[in-house]
Design a protein around this motif. Structure first.
Motif, short mmCIF file in Angstrom:
data_model
loop_
_atom_site.label_atom_id
_atom_site.label_comp_id
_atom_site.label_asym_id
_atom_site.label_seq_id
_atom_site.Cartn_x
_atom_site.Cartn_y
_atom_site.Cartn_z
N LEU A 28 0.83 -1.20 0.00
CA LEU A 28 0.00 0.00 0.00
C LEU A 28 0.87 1.26 0.00
O LEU A 28 0.55 2.25 -0.65
N ALA A 29 2.00 1.18 0.70
CA ALA A 29 2.89 2.35 0.79
C ALA A 29 3.55 2.69 -0.55
O ALA A 29 3.88 3.85 -0.79
N ILE A 30 3.74 1.70 -1.43
CA ILE A 30 4.44 1.97 -2.69
C ILE A 30 3.52 2.10 -3.89
O ILE A 30 3.97 2.42 -4.98
N THR A 31 2.21 1.88 -3.72
CA THR A 31 1.34 1.78 -4.89
C THR A 31 1.27 3.08 -5.68
O THR A 31 1.31 3.08 -6.91
N ARG A 32 1.22 4.24 -5.00
CA ARG A 32 1.21 5.51 -5.73
C ARG A 32 2.58 5.80 -6.34
O ARG A 32 2.67 6.38 -7.43
N PHE A 33 3.63 5.41 -5.65
CA PHE A 33 4.99 5.59 -6.17
C PHE A 33 5.18 4.79 -7.47
O PHE A 33 5.82 5.27 -8.41
N LEU A 34 4.62 3.59 -7.53
CA LEU A 34 4.74 2.78 -8.74
C LEU A 34 4.01 3.43 -9.92
O LEU A 34 4.46 3.32 -11.06
N ASN A 35 2.88 4.10 -9.66
CA ASN A 35 2.21 4.83 -10.74
C ASN A 35 3.12 5.93 -11.29
O ASN A 35 3.25 6.12 -12.50
N HIS A 36 3.77 6.66 -10.39
CA HIS A 36 4.69 7.72 -10.81
C HIS A 36 5.90 7.13 -11.54
O HIS A 36 6.34 7.67 -12.56
N GLN A 37 6.41 6.04 -11.02
CA GLN A 37 7.58 5.41 -11.62
C GLN A 37 7.27 4.91 -13.03
O GLN A 37 8.14 4.96 -13.92
N ALA A 38 6.04 4.47 -13.25
CA ALA A 38 5.64 4.02 -14.59
C ALA A 38 5.53 5.17 -15.58
O ALA A 38 5.50 4.94 -16.79
N GLY A 39 5.46 6.39 -15.08
CA GLY A 39 5.33 7.56 -15.95
C GLY A 39 3.89 7.95 -16.16
O GLY A 39 3.51 9.10 -16.02
N GLY A 40 3.06 6.97 -16.51
CA GLY A 40 1.64 7.23 -16.72
C GLY A 40 0.86 5.94 -16.75
O GLY A 40 1.43 4.86 -16.87
N ARG A 41 -0.46 6.05 -16.61
CA ARG A 41 -1.33 4.88 -16.61
C ARG A 41 -2.57 5.19 -17.44
O ARG A 41 -3.08 6.32 -17.45
N ALA A 42 -3.07 4.17 -18.11
CA ALA A 42 -4.39 4.27 -18.74
C ALA A 42 -5.44 4.02 -17.67
O ALA A 42 -5.26 3.17 -16.79
N VAL A 43 -6.53 4.77 -17.70
CA VAL A 43 -7.54 4.65 -16.66
C VAL A 43 -8.92 4.94 -17.24
O VAL A 43 -9.08 5.76 -18.15
N THR A 44 -9.91 4.22 -16.74
CA THR A 44 -11.31 4.51 -17.04
C THR A 44 -11.96 5.00 -15.76
O THR A 44 -11.89 4.32 -14.72
N ILE A 45 -12.55 6.18 -15.81
CA ILE A 45 -13.12 6.84 -14.64
C ILE A 45 -14.64 6.84 -14.78
O ILE A 45 -15.18 7.44 -15.71
N ASP A 46 -15.33 6.16 -13.87
CA ASP A 46 -16.79 6.17 -13.84
C ASP A 46 -17.23 7.18 -12.79
O ASP A 46 -16.99 6.99 -11.59
N VAL A 47 -17.88 8.24 -13.25
CA VAL A 47 -18.31 9.34 -12.38
C VAL A 47 -19.84 9.31 -12.29
O VAL A 47 -20.51 9.69 -13.25
N PRO A 48 -20.42 8.87 -11.18
CA PRO A 48 -21.87 8.76 -11.10
C PRO A 48 -22.54 10.09 -10.78
O PRO A 48 -21.94 10.98 -10.17
N ASN A 49 -23.78 10.23 -11.22
CA ASN A 49 -24.65 11.29 -10.73
C ASN A 49 -26.09 10.83 -10.87
O ASN A 49 -26.35 9.70 -11.32
N VAL A 50 -27.03 11.63 -10.49
CA VAL A 50 -28.42 11.20 -10.46
C VAL A 50 -28.97 10.94 -11.85
O VAL A 50 -29.98 10.24 -12.01
N ASP A 51 -28.33 11.48 -12.91
CA ASP A 51 -28.79 11.29 -14.29
C ASP A 51 -28.12 10.11 -14.97
O ASP A 51 -28.38 9.85 -16.14
#
Length: 221
Positions: free
Chosen positions: A9-32
């Motif tokens: 858990l302590a290194i997980t954000r560091f590994l994202n930075h070390q990789a340079g970048g990540r592909a991600v899908t962001i699901d943003v909910p709302n009432v609609d």
């Protein structure tokens, strides 16, 4: 938590930075019905870029999006592509400040940028600040441990770092991480006060494409 779980858990954000970048899908909910953003995030330049589509609602928000910790740029499109073009259009962008609070989309954009760090988090502080192991789950063929980190402020510039507790100001919410045996983050779930359901961040659903920043979208210092 075991020492191995805490260390991952302590290194997980560091590994994202070390990789340079990540592909991600962001699901943003709302009432609609919400929005789905198919994006790439550059964790060294603190910039995201992708396609945004409405889910279960009209297509008024459809188009391209690029953002930093301070700025959101949108390029409306009637029929956006499945993935953003590698070279962003040179014109047709509309710029606005990324809002500090009260808007679920902007909270989600700020949080995904904060899931990378140029150094590991303090493993000693994690259990003290409320980190716990919740179980295991397979994510796209990867066996992961689900860990809950301390509360994170769902606002621009606020920290989601697992080792840093944030004040409970009504926007502070729990973050869950799906982390594999090497410490790689495959999913994160954030509860935001302004959203009816958690924001889901799924990593590596496709190949990462380097982000080309636009004029007016300066990387965060």
């Amino acid at each position: 938590m075991t020492s191995d779980e805490v260390n991952r858990l302590a290194i997980t954000r560091f590994l994202n930075h070390q990789a340079g970048g990540r592909a991600v899908t962001i699901d943003v909910p709302n009432v609609d019905g919400g929005l789905v953003i198919t994006a790439s995030v550059d964790y060294r330049a603190h910039t995201g870029y992708g396609v945004v589509r409405g889910a279960g609602r009209d297509a008024s928000s459809d188009g391209l999006i690029q953002w930093t910790a301070t700025t959101v740029l949108v390029h409306p499109m009637a029929d956006p592509p499945a993935v953003a073009p590698a070279s962003p259009p040179a014109s047709g962008w509309h710029s606005r400040p990324l809002l500090n609070a009260g808007m679920t989309l902007d909270s989600a954009l700020a949080i995904v940028l904060d899931l990378g760090s140029d150094r590991p988090d303090n493993a000693t502080l994690l259990p003290q600040n409320g980190a716990v192991w919740l179980g295991q789950e397979e994510v796209r063929g990867h066996r992961t441990d689900i860990m809950s980190g301390p509360r994170a402020r769902a606002e621009s510039g606020a920290s989601t770092e697992p080792g840093g507790a944030a004040p409970d100001n009504g926007a502070s919410q729990t973050v869950r991480y799906w982390i594999d045996a090497e410490g790689t983050m495959h999913r994160a779930e954030v509860r935001i006060a302004s959203a009816p359901e958690p924001v889901i961040l799924d990593f590596d659903t496709r190949a990462y494409v380097p982000v080309q920043p636009l004029p007016g979208a300066s990387p965060a210092p």
